[in-house]
Design an enzyme around this catalytic site. Structure first.
Site, PDB file in Angstrom:
ATOM      1  N   LYS A  50       1.041  -0.928  -0.137  1.00 34.49           N
ATOM      2  CA  LYS A  50      -0.058   0.500  -0.032  1.00 34.49           C
ATOM      3  C   LYS A  50       0.904   0.695  -0.058  1.00 34.49           C
ATOM      4  O   LYS A  50       0.186   2.412  -0.611  1.00 34.49           O
ATOM      5  CB  LYS A  50      -0.739   0.101   1.382  1.00 34.49           C
ATOM      6  CG  LYS A  50      -2.131  -1.265   1.772  1.00 34.49           C
ATOM      7  CD  LYS A  50      -2.263  -1.179   2.531  1.00 34.49           C
ATOM      8  CE  LYS A  50      -3.075  -2.159   3.417  1.00 34.49           C
ATOM      9  NZ  LYS A  50      -3.489  -2.694   4.622  1.00 34.49           N
ATOM     10  N   GLU A 106       7.292   3.537  -6.589  1.00 32.28           N
ATOM     11  CA  GLU A 106       7.628   2.945  -5.531  1.00 32.28           C
ATOM     12  C   GLU A 106       7.687   4.465  -4.347  1.00 32.28           C
ATOM     13  O   GLU A 106       8.636   5.261  -4.524  1.00 32.28           O
ATOM     14  CB  GLU A 106       9.073   2.158  -5.538  1.00 32.28           C
ATOM     15  CG  GLU A 106       8.924   0.594  -5.116  1.00 32.28           C
ATOM     16  CD  GLU A 106       7.875   0.461  -4.544  1.00 32.28           C
ATOM     17  OE1 GLU A 106       6.991   1.213  -3.585  1.00 32.28           O
ATOM     18  OE2 GLU A 106       7.814  -0.576  -3.710  1.00 32.28           O
ATOM     19  N   ASP A 107       7.220   3.854  -2.971  1.00 29.01           N
ATOM     20  CA  ASP A 107       7.721   4.762  -2.063  1.00 29.01           C
ATOM     21  C   ASP A 107       9.026   4.787  -1.708  1.00 29.01           C
ATOM     22  O   ASP A 107      10.065   5.588  -0.977  1.00 29.01           O
ATOM     23  CB  ASP A 107       6.899   4.361  -1.218  1.00 29.01           C
ATOM     24  CG  ASP A 107       6.722   3.047  -0.901  1.00 29.01           C
ATOM     25  OD1 ASP A 107       7.658   2.313  -1.531  1.00 29.01           O
ATOM     26  OD2 ASP A 107       6.004   2.503   0.435  1.00 29.01           O
ATOM     27  N   ASP A 110      14.768  -0.336   0.054  1.00 28.04           N
ATOM     28  CA  ASP A 110      15.732  -1.116   1.429  1.00 28.04           C
ATOM     29  C   ASP A 110      16.787  -1.656   0.608  1.00 28.04           C
ATOM     30  O   ASP A 110      17.340  -1.617  -0.050  1.00 28.04           O
ATOM     31  CB  ASP A 110      14.649  -0.850   2.547  1.00 28.04           C
ATOM     32  CG  ASP A 110      15.105  -1.386   3.467  1.00 28.04           C
ATOM     33  OD1 ASP A 110      16.337  -0.876   4.232  1.00 28.04           O
ATOM     34  OD2 ASP A 110      14.658  -2.012   4.309  1.00 28.04           O
ATOM     35  N   ARG A 172       0.783   6.156   7.184  1.00 28.34           N
ATOM     36  CA  ARG A 172       0.468   6.086   6.416  1.00 28.34           C
ATOM     37  C   ARG A 172      -0.264   7.608   6.301  1.00 28.34           C
ATOM     38  O   ARG A 172       0.377   7.970   4.945  1.00 28.34           O
ATOM     39  CB  ARG A 172      -0.409   5.061   5.751  1.00 28.34           C
ATOM     40  CG  ARG A 172       0.165   3.564   5.627  1.00 28.34           C
ATOM     41  CD  ARG A 172      -0.550   2.942   4.414  1.00 28.34           C
ATOM     42  NE  ARG A 172      -0.955   1.566   5.086  1.00 28.34           N
ATOM     43  CZ  ARG A 172       0.473   1.127   4.312  1.00 28.34           C
ATOM     44  NH1 ARG A 172       1.650   1.079   4.221  1.00 28.34           N
ATOM     45  NH2 ARG A 172       0.824  -1.284   5.067  1.00 28.34           N
TER      46      ARG A 172
HETATM   47  P1  IMP Z   1      12.714  -3.645   0.058  1.00 29.58           P
HETATM   48  O1  IMP Z   1      12.587  -4.890  -0.350  1.00 29.58           O
HETATM   49  O2  IMP Z   1      13.850  -3.896   1.317  1.00 29.58           O
HETATM   50  O3  IMP Z   1      13.480  -2.689  -0.434  1.00 29.58           O
HETATM   51  O4  IMP Z   1      11.739  -3.143   0.736  1.00 29.58           O
HETATM   52  C1  IMP Z   1      10.275  -2.432   0.240  1.00 29.58           C
HETATM   53  C2  IMP Z   1       9.312  -2.218   0.036  1.00 29.58           C
HETATM   54  O5  IMP Z   1       9.548  -1.908   2.644  1.00 29.58           O
HETATM   55  C3  IMP Z   1       9.543  -1.151   0.738  1.00 29.58           C
HETATM   56  O6  IMP Z   1       7.997  -0.797  -0.203  1.00 29.58           O
HETATM   57  C4  IMP Z   1       8.057  -0.677   2.451  1.00 29.58           C
HETATM   58  O7  IMP Z   1       7.185  -0.945   1.869  1.00 29.58           O
HETATM   59  C5  IMP Z   1       8.781  -1.365   2.832  1.00 29.58           C
HETATM   60  N1  IMP Z   1      10.022  -0.676   3.506  1.00 29.58           N
HETATM   61  C6  IMP Z   1      10.988  -0.462   3.309  1.00 29.58           C
HETATM   62  N2  IMP Z   1      11.707   1.065   4.087  1.00 29.58           N
HETATM   63  C7  IMP Z   1      10.611   1.127   4.978  1.00 29.58           C
HETATM   64  C8  IMP Z   1      10.608   1.939   6.208  1.00 29.58           C
HETATM   65  O8  IMP Z   1      11.993   2.889   6.327  1.00 29.58           O
HETATM   66  N3  IMP Z   1       9.278   2.391   6.531  1.00 29.58           N
HETATM   67  C9  IMP Z   1       8.787   1.919   6.349  1.00 29.58           C
HETATM   68  N4  IMP Z   1       8.163   1.109   5.131  1.00 29.58           N
HETATM   69  C10 IMP Z   1       9.970  -0.060   4.611  1.00 29.58           C
HETATM   70 MG    MG Z   2       6.321  -0.321  -0.628  1.00 39.31          MG
END
Ligand code: IMP
Ligand code: MG
Length: 190
Positions: A50, A106-107, A110, A172
């Site tokens: 979301k 994408e938001d 990470d 959110r």
């Molecule tokens: P990744 O697969 O580790 O790159 O994670 C990506 C997803 O993890 C993002 O689209 C977010 O939904 C969530 N996420 C990563 N870091 C944060 C954060 O600092 N706060 C909240 N959600 C996060």
């Molecule tokens: Mg996300």
């Protein structure tokens, strides 16, 4: 003006990292670039639910070209703050992406695991092109190499909430991006 600001959740927030104005100006800057580059093409914006919904809404309205929107719900995080490393589809796109030009909105990136998986998946389904716009990136946390064409802000390795991003489904609707006080999520992943 009404809306949930830092002041409304002050006890849980350590500090603001990206202001509402900074978010807005970056989204408009990138939207202008994307409108230029995709003019005359049939662009499909794909957002991962979301967290990316706020970014998608603001970004799509800042574009000056017509686009289509679609959503996917993926799970890579539980209710904690760490990626589990495995991606599963909770809700799929309703669009056949074969031959489509796709921009994933994408938001935050990470570890990069979710995005790397999604890019591969959309290419596997026959998309004509797949690019990424990420409003935020945490370079220090990157584990998987993903090519982000449209980049917003780089942020330090801190857990952030707001503008779509949650901690355990909360915050959110905060209108800017902020660092949560560690005591708010402490113990959950320990
Ligand atoms: P990744 O697969 O580790 O790159 O994670 C990506 C997803 O993890 C993002 O689209 C977010 O939904 C969530 N996420 C990563 N870091 C944060 C954060 O600092 N706060 C909240 N959600 C996060
Ligand atoms: Mg996300």
């Amino acid at each position: 003006m009404v809306g949930m600001r830092i002041a409304d959740v002050q006890n849980d927030i350590d500090h603001e990292l990206v202001s509402k104005e900074q978010i807005d100006s970056k989204i408009h800057e990138i939207a202008a670039q994307v409108s230029e580059e995709y003019r005359g093409k049939d662009l499909l914006l794909v957002a991962v639910l979301k967290g990316a919904v706020n970014t998608l809404a603001a970004f799509s309205q800042a574009l000056s070209i017509p686009v289509q929107l679609d959503f996917m719900s993926l799970s890579s995080y539980g209710s904690g703050t760490e990626s589990s490393g495995t991606v599963t589809i909770r809700q799929d796109l309703s669009t056949d992406v074969r031959g489509r030009h796709i921009l994933i909105v994408e938001d935050i990136i990470d570890s990069g695991r979710t995005l790397a998986w999604l890019v591969d998946e959309l290419k596997r389904r026959g998309a004509a092109s797949v690019e990424i716009f990420a409003l935020l990136e945490k370079p220090a946390r990157r584990e998987v190499d993903v090519d982000v064409k449209y980049r917003g802000y780089e942020i330090p390795d801190e857990f952030v909430v707001g503008f779509g991003l949650d901690y355990d489904e909360r915050y959110r609707n905060l209108d800017s991006i902020a660092v949560l006080k560690p005591e708010v999520y402490q113990g959950v992943n320990a």
